[in-house]
Write an enzyme that holds these catalytic residues in place. Structure first.
Site, short mmCIF file in Angstrom:
data_model
loop_
_atom_site.label_atom_id
_atom_site.label_comp_id
_atom_site.label_asym_id
_atom_site.label_seq_id
_atom_site.Cartn_x
_atom_site.Cartn_y
_atom_site.Cartn_z
N HIS A 92 10.23 14.25 109.00
CA HIS A 92 11.22 14.05 107.94
C HIS A 92 11.06 15.17 106.90
O HIS A 92 9.95 15.62 106.63
CB HIS A 92 11.02 12.71 107.25
N CYS A 146 13.26 11.90 114.04
CA CYS A 146 12.59 10.60 114.14
C CYS A 146 13.34 9.69 115.13
O CYS A 146 13.36 9.95 116.31
CB CYS A 146 12.43 9.96 112.77
#
Length: 516
Positions: free
Chosen positions: A456, A358
Site C-alpha cells: 500500500h 493487495c
C-alpha cells in the site's frame, strides 16, 4: 426519557486539556477539522496528539512497530509531526459484510464479530481505549479527539465508547460540526442538541459550520436563531476547500471526487494529452488512498468506475488499477456479475496495463482460497487469470512497513503491508519490485503489462510514480516527462488547511474554553 448516562466519571481525574470534534453525521468533516486543530496547536508551540477511541474504516495504516490504525489518525499524527502511534486509535473496525467486521484492538485483530457480538465485547474495548488515552495524554500538552457518526444516535447511546462517553472520560470540550454543503445543517444542529441528555449538553462548548460556500455574513440570522434556541454559540464558519490534497477517510467522498471530470489535476486539458487511468470500484474497497498521489499529476485523468460502460467511456484506458478489498472473493464475484472481469481480460489482450494492489493483486491470479472464512464464506474461486499466482487467505495477518526498489527504473519504493493472504507464483513471472534479501515485493507478467504488489502507498514515491507514468506515456506514443511533475507531500497541505481553519474559527474562544 434518558437513553444514556456517563459510565466513567472524568471529574475525579486531573485531565490534560482536550478538544473533541463531533458531528451531526458521518462525513461532516470531523477528521479533517481534527487534523487542522492538531496542526494549529503544533504551530502555536504545544505538544499535541490525536485520538479516536473507535474508528470504523477500511482505510488503515501500519505504525513503525507493525500495528494497525485508521488512516485518518495517521494523517492527524502527521499534522502533529508525530510518528503514527497505535494509542491514537486503539479500536479499529474493518467491515467485511453488512453485519460484521474484523475487530482490531491495539493494532492487532482479535476476531471477526457480528454486531451483537461486538456490543457484548465493547466494555473490554473501551477499557483498552481509556488506557491508551491516559498513556497518550500523559505525554502531551493537549489531545485532539475525534468522535464518530453523531452523538445523537439514540440507538447506540447505551454502549457508546467514541462520542460523549469518551468526551466525558477525557473531560474534553466538545465542538459539534455540521456540513452546510449538504443542506439542512441548522435542523441537524438543533436536532442533535435536542437529543442530547443534560450531562452530554454540559460537555458541548460550541458549534462549527463546515464547508460553506459564499459570504458567511449572510448566515448571521440563522446562527443567532440557533444560539438563542440552544444556548450554544458558534465558534466559526469554515469555508469549503476543494482539492485539499489530504487522504480521504470515507470511500464515498473518495469516489464522488473521481466520478466526474473535476477530480484530478489534469482537468481541463484535452483528453488526448492525458494518461487515462481507471480505478475499479469494489463494494469492500480498502486503502483507496493508494491512488491519491496520482490525482495530483497534471498529465493524469483518474476515474473510479463500477461498470463496463464507465470503464470504456473515454475509450481504452492506459492503465487499470484494482485496489485493495476487505472481502476479496466476494468483490471478485461482483466483478464477474457486472462484466468487469471479462472486460479486464479483453483490455489486457489489447495491450492495456493492469495493476493490482493487495486484494487486487490476489484477484489477478489464477486461484484464491479462504479456507478459514477469514474474509468471507465463499471458500475458494478462480481468479482473473492475468498473473500465474495462487493465493490462500489465512488467519495470520501481515502488518509491516516496507521499502524496496523498482527493478526496471532503479527507483526507491516504500509503503506498508496489511493482508492475510500468502501469494505464490505458479508460472513465469518477473520481480517488479525487489525488497531486502531479494524478496519479491511486486511481481509482473513477462511483458510487464500486468503487475501486482501487497505494498500500500506504492505510488507515494515520486520517482517511481513518474517512472510508471512515463512508461505508460511511451507505450501510448507520448513523450515522457523525464522528471517529477508533482511531488507528493501532505505536510504543506496540512499547513494550508490550518491557515484556512485558523482564519475562520475564533481561536481565542477555543483557547479560553480549554483554559489555555
Amino acid at each position: 426519557m434518558h437513553f444514556s448516562h456517563p459510565m466513567y466519571a472524568g471529574a475525579g481525574r486531573k485531565a490534560k486539556p482536550a478538544l473533541m470534534l463531533q458531528g451531526t453525521s458521518s462525513n461532516a468533516g470531523k477528521s479533517v477539522l481534527a487534523a487542522a486543530f492538531c496542526r494549529i496547536f503544533l504551530q502555536d508551540g504545544l505538544s499535541v496528539a490525536p485520538f479516536k477511541s473507535q474508528n470504523m474504516a477500511l482505510n488503515s495504516y501500519v505504525t513503525p512497530d507493525g500495528l494497525e490504525i485508521g488512516r485518518a489518525q495517521a494523517v492527524q499524527a502527521a499534522a502533529c509531526r508525530l510518528e503514527p502511534d497505535v494509542r491514537t486509535n486503539p479500536v479499529l473496525l474493518k467491515p467485511n459484510s453488512d453485519t460484521g467486521s474484523q475487530v482490531v484492538v491495539m493494532g492487532r485483530p482479535v476476531g471477526n464479530m457480528r454486531v451483537r457480538e461486538y456490543v457484548q465485547y465493547k466494555a473490554k474495548a473501551f477499557e483498552q481505549a481509556r488506557k491508551a488515552y491516559d498513556s497518550l495524554a500523559a505525554e502531551h500538552d493537549i489531545v485532539v479527539l475525534e468522535g464518530a457518526g453523531s452523538p445523537a444516535e439514540i440507538n447506540l447511546k447505551q454502549h457508546d465508547i467514541v462520542n460523549m462517553q469518551m468526551a466525558n472520560y477525557a473531560q474534553a470540550k466538545v465542538l459539534i460540526t455540521g456540513d452546510i454543503d449538504r443542506g439542512g445543517v441548522f435542523a441537524s444542529l438543533v436536532g442533535t442538541w435536542e437529543l442530547l441528555d443534560p450531562w452530554e449538553r454540559n460537555l458541548v462548548a460550541g458549534f462549527l459550520l463546515n464547508r460553506f460556500r459564499g459570504d458567511a455574513s449572510l448566515l448571521d440570522p440563522a446562527l443567532e436563531y440557533v444560539t438563542a434556541r440552544t444556548g450554544v454559540s458558534f465558534f466559526g464558519v469554515v469555508p469549503y476547500v476543494g482539492q485539499l490534497g489530504l487522504p480521504e477517510e470515507d470511500s464515498v467522498t473518495f469516489k464522488e471526487a473521481l466520478r466526474g471530470q473535476a477530480g484530478y489535476a489534469g482537468a481541463g486539458k484535452e483528453k488526448d494529452e492525458l494518461l487515462h487511468i481507471v480505478v475499479i470500484d469494489l463494494p469492500h474497497i480498502s486503502n483507496f488512498t493508494d491512488v491519491d498521489a496520482l490525482k495530483a499529476e497534471p498529465d493524469v485523468c483518474l476515474r473510479v468506475v463500477d461498470s463496463v460502460e464507465a470503464l470504456l467511456a473515454y475509450g481504452q484506458p492506459h492503465a487499470v488499477i484494482l485496489p485493495g478489498s476487505k472481502n476479496t472473493l466476494g468483490d471478485l464475484a461482483t466483478l464477474r456479475r457486472n462484466g468487469l472481469a471479462d472486460a479486464l481480460f479483453r483490455l489486457v489482450q489489447q495491450g492495456c496495463s493492469v495493476v493490482g494492489i493487495c486484494g487486487g493483486f490476489q484477484m489477478l491470479g489464477e486461484k484464491l482460497a479462504d479456507p478459514d472464512a477469514v474474509e468471507s464464506d465463499s471458500g475458494r474461486c478462480e481468479g482473473l487469470g492475468l498473473l500465474p499466482v495462487d493465493t490462500v487467505i489465512g488467519t495470520e495477518k501481515t502488518l509491516s512497513r516496507t521499502s524496496g526498489v523498482h527493478v526496471p527504473s532503479g527507483s526507491a519504493v516504500h509503503g506498508y503491508e496489511i493482508h492475510h493472504g500468502k501469494t505464490v507464483a505458479t508460472g513465469d513471472v518477473t520481480t517488479f519490485i525487489r525488497g531486502d534479501g531479494d524478496a519479491a515485493l511486486g511481481i509482473a507478467s513477462p511483458s510487464g503489462k500486468v503487475w501486482g504488489t501487497y505494498l500500500h502507498g506504492v505510488f507515494d514515491a515520486d520517482e517511481f510514480r513518474r517512472a510508471f507514468l512515463d512508461d505508460l506515456r511511451v507505450k501510448a506514443g507520448m513523450q515522457p516527462a523525464g522528471r517529477v511533475l508533482a511531488p507528493y507531500s501532505i505536510d504543506s497541505a496540512l499547513d494550508r488547511l490550518a491557515d484556512v481553519v485558523r482564519a475562520s474559527v475564533d481561536m481565542r474562544a477555543v483557547y479560553n474554553v480549554l483554559g489555555l
